[in-house]
Each structure stands twice: as C-alpha cells, then as structure tokens.
Scaffold this active site. Structure first.
Site, PDB file in Angstrom:
ATOM      1  N   ARG A   1      15.828 -89.994 106.347  1.00  0.00           N
ATOM      2  CA  ARG A   1      14.696 -89.190 105.896  1.00  0.00           C
ATOM      3  C   ARG A   1      14.243 -89.574 104.508  1.00  0.00           C
ATOM      4  O   ARG A   1      13.290 -88.997 103.991  1.00  0.00           O
ATOM      5  CB  ARG A   1      15.148 -87.744 105.837  1.00  0.00           C
TER       6      ARG A   1
ATOM      7  N   ARG B   1       8.860 -71.803 117.834  1.00  0.00           N
ATOM      8  CA  ARG B   1      10.093 -72.408 118.366  1.00  0.00           C
ATOM      9  C   ARG B   1      11.227 -71.387 118.431  1.00  0.00           C
ATOM     10  O   ARG B   1      11.397 -70.542 117.572  1.00  0.00           O
ATOM     11  CB  ARG B   1      10.532 -73.571 117.480  1.00  0.00           C
TER      12      ARG B   1
ATOM     13  N   ARG C   1      14.893 -70.170 114.070  1.00  0.00           N
ATOM     14  CA  ARG C   1      15.632 -70.764 112.956  1.00  0.00           C
ATOM     15  C   ARG C   1      15.183 -70.157 111.636  1.00  0.00           C
ATOM     16  O   ARG C   1      14.009 -69.855 111.460  1.00  0.00           O
ATOM     17  CB  ARG C   1      15.387 -72.282 112.911  1.00  0.00           C
TER      18      ARG C   1
HETATM   19  P1  AP5 Z   1      16.080 -80.848 111.410  1.00  0.00           P
HETATM   20  O1  AP5 Z   1      16.759 -79.924 112.334  1.00  0.00           O
HETATM   21  O2  AP5 Z   1      16.202 -82.308 111.597  1.00  0.00           O
HETATM   22  O3  AP5 Z   1      14.572 -80.372 111.348  1.00  0.00           O
HETATM   23  P2  AP5 Z   1      13.193 -81.220 111.284  1.00  0.00           P
HETATM   24  O4  AP5 Z   1      13.229 -82.673 111.095  1.00  0.00           O
HETATM   25  O5  AP5 Z   1      12.451 -80.454 110.299  1.00  0.00           O
HETATM   26  O6  AP5 Z   1      12.759 -81.260 112.683  1.00  0.00           O
HETATM   27  P3  AP5 Z   1      12.673 -80.088 113.604  1.00  0.00           P
HETATM   28  O7  AP5 Z   1      14.008 -79.845 114.253  1.00  0.00           O
HETATM   29  O8  AP5 Z   1      12.055 -78.938 112.879  1.00  0.00           O
HETATM   30  O9  AP5 Z   1      11.585 -80.584 114.651  1.00  0.00           O
HETATM   31  P4  AP5 Z   1      11.633 -81.654 115.814  1.00  0.00           P
HETATM   32  O10 AP5 Z   1      10.772 -82.818 115.457  1.00  0.00           O
HETATM   33  O11 AP5 Z   1      13.032 -81.939 116.247  1.00  0.00           O
HETATM   34  O12 AP5 Z   1      10.855 -80.815 116.920  1.00  0.00           O
HETATM   35  P5  AP5 Z   1      11.401 -80.064 118.223  1.00  0.00           P
HETATM   36  O13 AP5 Z   1      11.719 -81.058 119.280  1.00  0.00           O
HETATM   37  O14 AP5 Z   1      12.427 -79.054 117.870  1.00  0.00           O
HETATM   38  O15 AP5 Z   1      16.532 -80.549 109.894  1.00  0.00           O
HETATM   39  C1  AP5 Z   1      16.604 -79.234 109.389  1.00  0.00           C
HETATM   40  C2  AP5 Z   1      16.936 -79.298 107.914  1.00  0.00           C
HETATM   41  O16 AP5 Z   1      18.220 -79.950 107.723  1.00  0.00           O
HETATM   42  C3  AP5 Z   1      15.969 -80.129 107.053  1.00  0.00           C
HETATM   43  O17 AP5 Z   1      14.833 -79.369 106.637  1.00  0.00           O
HETATM   44  C4  AP5 Z   1      16.880 -80.527 105.891  1.00  0.00           C
HETATM   45  O18 AP5 Z   1      17.044 -79.468 104.976  1.00  0.00           O
HETATM   46  C5  AP5 Z   1      18.218 -80.780 106.571  1.00  0.00           C
HETATM   47  N1  AP5 Z   1      18.341 -82.184 106.986  1.00  0.00           N
HETATM   48  C6  AP5 Z   1      18.374 -82.661 108.264  1.00  0.00           C
HETATM   49  N2  AP5 Z   1      18.488 -84.000 108.259  1.00  0.00           N
HETATM   50  C7  AP5 Z   1      18.511 -84.387 106.958  1.00  0.00           C
HETATM   51  C8  AP5 Z   1      18.575 -85.650 106.316  1.00  0.00           C
HETATM   52  N3  AP5 Z   1      18.628 -86.797 107.003  1.00  0.00           N
HETATM   53  N4  AP5 Z   1      18.568 -85.668 104.952  1.00  0.00           N
HETATM   54  C9  AP5 Z   1      18.530 -84.532 104.238  1.00  0.00           C
HETATM   55  N5  AP5 Z   1      18.433 -83.306 104.781  1.00  0.00           N
HETATM   56  C10 AP5 Z   1      18.434 -83.234 106.135  1.00  0.00           C
HETATM   57  O19 AP5 Z   1      10.033 -79.320 118.658  1.00  0.00           O
HETATM   58  C11 AP5 Z   1       9.447 -78.306 117.857  1.00  0.00           C
HETATM   59  C12 AP5 Z   1       8.816 -77.237 118.774  1.00  0.00           C
HETATM   60  O20 AP5 Z   1       7.710 -77.821 119.477  1.00  0.00           O
HETATM   61  C13 AP5 Z   1       9.765 -76.687 119.857  1.00  0.00           C
HETATM   62  O21 AP5 Z   1       9.489 -75.338 120.039  1.00  0.00           O
HETATM   63  C14 AP5 Z   1       9.413 -77.502 121.120  1.00  0.00           C
HETATM   64  O22 AP5 Z   1       9.656 -76.753 122.308  1.00  0.00           O
HETATM   65  C15 AP5 Z   1       7.935 -77.763 120.904  1.00  0.00           C
HETATM   66  N6  AP5 Z   1       7.531 -79.084 121.413  1.00  0.00           N
HETATM   67  C16 AP5 Z   1       8.240 -80.233 121.316  1.00  0.00           C
HETATM   68  N7  AP5 Z   1       7.555 -81.260 121.864  1.00  0.00           N
HETATM   69  C17 AP5 Z   1       6.376 -80.720 122.299  1.00  0.00           C
HETATM   70  C18 AP5 Z   1       5.218 -81.292 122.949  1.00  0.00           C
HETATM   71  N8  AP5 Z   1       5.159 -82.593 123.258  1.00  0.00           N
HETATM   72  N9  AP5 Z   1       4.195 -80.461 123.236  1.00  0.00           N
HETATM   73  C19 AP5 Z   1       4.252 -79.126 122.923  1.00  0.00           C
HETATM   74  N10 AP5 Z   1       5.317 -78.528 122.335  1.00  0.00           N
HETATM   75  C20 AP5 Z   1       6.355 -79.330 122.009  1.00  0.00           C
END
Ligand code: AP5
Length: 215
Positions: free
Chosen positions: A88, A127, A160
């Site tokens: 990231r 979500r 979350r």
């Molecule tokens: P993390 O859990 O990795 O959160 P994020 O990257 O912010 O990603 P999300 O999990 O929020 O989203 P996603 O892209 O996975 O989407 P999802 O599939 O769930 O990290 C959380 C925290 O941890 C960070 O903020 C940071 O503090 C820390 N952290 C993690 N990694 C780190 C690193 N490398 N370095 C430093 N800190 C770190 O989908 C989202 C929603 O949309 C769901 O409801 C889903 O059902 C819906 N959805 C998904 N795809 C579609 C589609 N095609 N059409 C319609 N709806 C959809």
C-alpha cells in the site's frame, strides 16, 4: 501464480480475491483480515493496529511488512498467492520486491481495480462483514439470505468500525496520497493491468480471469 490486487478501499479487492483464490487454488492474504483477526483476539499486534485503523490511517510500514514476510514464508504460499491490501506504499512494494527476488519468485500480475470515489463511499457504507469467516456482503448489491447472518458460517455480520463515512473519506485521501503511486510503480515494471471495477461481481471476475489468461 503470484498476484497483487491493487485498488481503493471498497474497489472490490477482498470480494475478488476470495473468488480467485478458490478458482485458482491460491492462498489469499489480506492484511486487513490479519489485523482484524488480531483486534478481535486482543493481541499486542491487534492493539497497535487498531489505533491506526479506527482513524482511517495506514498501520506503519515496518509492522505491516514484518507480518506479510512471515506469512509469505508459510508452506501454503509455495503454491502461489493473491495479496489483497498489500503493498500500500512504495516502501512496502520495494520490500516485497526484495523478498520475492531473494526467493527467485517474482510477482506475475498486478491487477488494479479502478472505481470512482463516490462508488467507494456507496459500497463501503453498505458493506457488512462476517468476523468469523471473513465473508463480505452489501445490504443492497449482495445481501445475506437471512438478515444479519452469514450465509457461509451462520455467524453475525456487522458493519466494520472503519466503514463510517468520515473514516471512509480519510481512507480515500490516504489511498490517493500513498497507494495510488503504486500504479506508476508497477506500470514501469510492465506487470500492471487495469480493470474497471464498476461491473457486477461476476462480470468483474470474468474480466480479471481473462487478464490472468485463465478463461
Ligand atoms: P483493508 O481491509 O485492506 O481495507 P481496504 O483496502 O480499505 O479495502 P476494503 O476491505 O475496504 O475494500 P475491498 O477493496 O476489499 O472491497 P470489498 O471486496 O470488501 O484494510 C483495512 C485497514 O487496515 C486499512 O485502512 C489500514 O488501516 C490497515 N491496513 C491494511 N493493509 C495495510 C497495509 N498494507 N499497510 C498499512 N495498513 C494496512 O467490497 C466492498 C463492498 O462493495 C462490499 O460490500 C462488497 O459486497 C461490495 N462489492 C464488491 N465488489 C462489487 C461489485 N463489483 N459491484 C457491486 N458491489 C461490490
């Protein structure tokens, strides 16, 4: 195959990583899930990570890199893996490069899932997640069959703590400042492929599988 999924919070990385890892028998490594598991279990790592996560900030590089390197050394990663949420920052990407070149197993694909900020806000505010098996739902586009119960393991699904609108905006800001530069980083290495993430879950998966040359 060794794959990185890049993209803003809510781009769909976790949803796609879960499907791809099953289809291709790859180990799914989500740094967010690792942190959330540790927060739930109140480990020392969880206590440290929670301070940053609840503010929408990144967990410090040093801590995050150590966790991922340890995870990549587990035997189940030798069959290939899909990284969701790591790297990231440029520092994390450079450390991963160093680790992979030491092992002689470079990353094969970096898939960048692109979605506009407003779509991110709509997706994340609706979500719901299962803290037991990590399944991901959306109250409109992908609801649970029984209200608030995980379809897979039956545990309660919750919102979350970092999916509140103010924290989502902060996470987006950090994404643009610190993670977006990785698009240029991997593009220069010739392994970046960008897909538009506004398709439905299945259509997007088909597009990614095509990029990976497996459909
Ligand atoms: P993390 O859990 O990795 O959160 P994020 O990257 O912010 O990603 P999300 O999990 O929020 O989203 P996603 O892209 O996975 O989407 P999802 O599939 O769930 O990290 C959380 C925290 O941890 C960070 O903020 C940071 O503090 C820390 N952290 C993690 N990694 C780190 C690193 N490398 N370095 C430093 N800190 C770190 O989908 C989202 C929603 O949309 C769901 O409801 C889903 O059902 C819906 N959805 C998904 N795809 C579609 C589609 N095609 N059409 C319609 N709806 C959809």
């Amino acid at each position: 195959m060794r794959i990185i999924l890049l993209g803003a919070p809510g781009a769909g990385k976790g949803t796609q990583a879960a499907i791809i890892s099953k289809e291709l028998n790859l180990t799914h490594i989500s740094t967010g899930d690792i942190f959330r598991y540790n927060i739930k279990e109140s480990t020392e790592l969880g206590k440290q990570a929670k301070v940053y996560i609840d503010k929408g900030q990144l967990v410090p590089d040093e801590l995050t890199i150590r966790i991922v390197v340890d995870r990549l050394n587990k035997p189940d990663c030798s069959r290939g893996f899909i990284l969701d949420g790591f790297p990231r920052t440029v520092v994390q990407a450079e450390s991963l490069d160093a680790e992979m070149s030491q092992k002689g197993t470079p990353i094969d694909y970096v898939i960048n899932i692109e979605v506009p900020d407003q779509v991110v806000i709509d997706r994340l505010s609706g979500r719901r997640v299962c803290l037991e098996c990590h399944a991901v739902y959306h109250i409109v586009s992908n609801p649970t069959k029984t209200p608030n119960k995980c379809d897979i393991c039956g545990a309660e699904v919750i919102q979350r703590s970092d999916d509140r609108e103010e924290t989502i905006r902060q996470r987006l800001k950090i994404y643009h400042e610190q993670t977006e530069p990785l698009i240029a980083y991997y593009s220069r290495r010739g392994i970046l492929q960008t897909v538009h993430g506004e398709y439905g879950i299945e259509d997007l998966n088909n597009k990614i599988m095509k990029v990976l040359g497996v459909s």
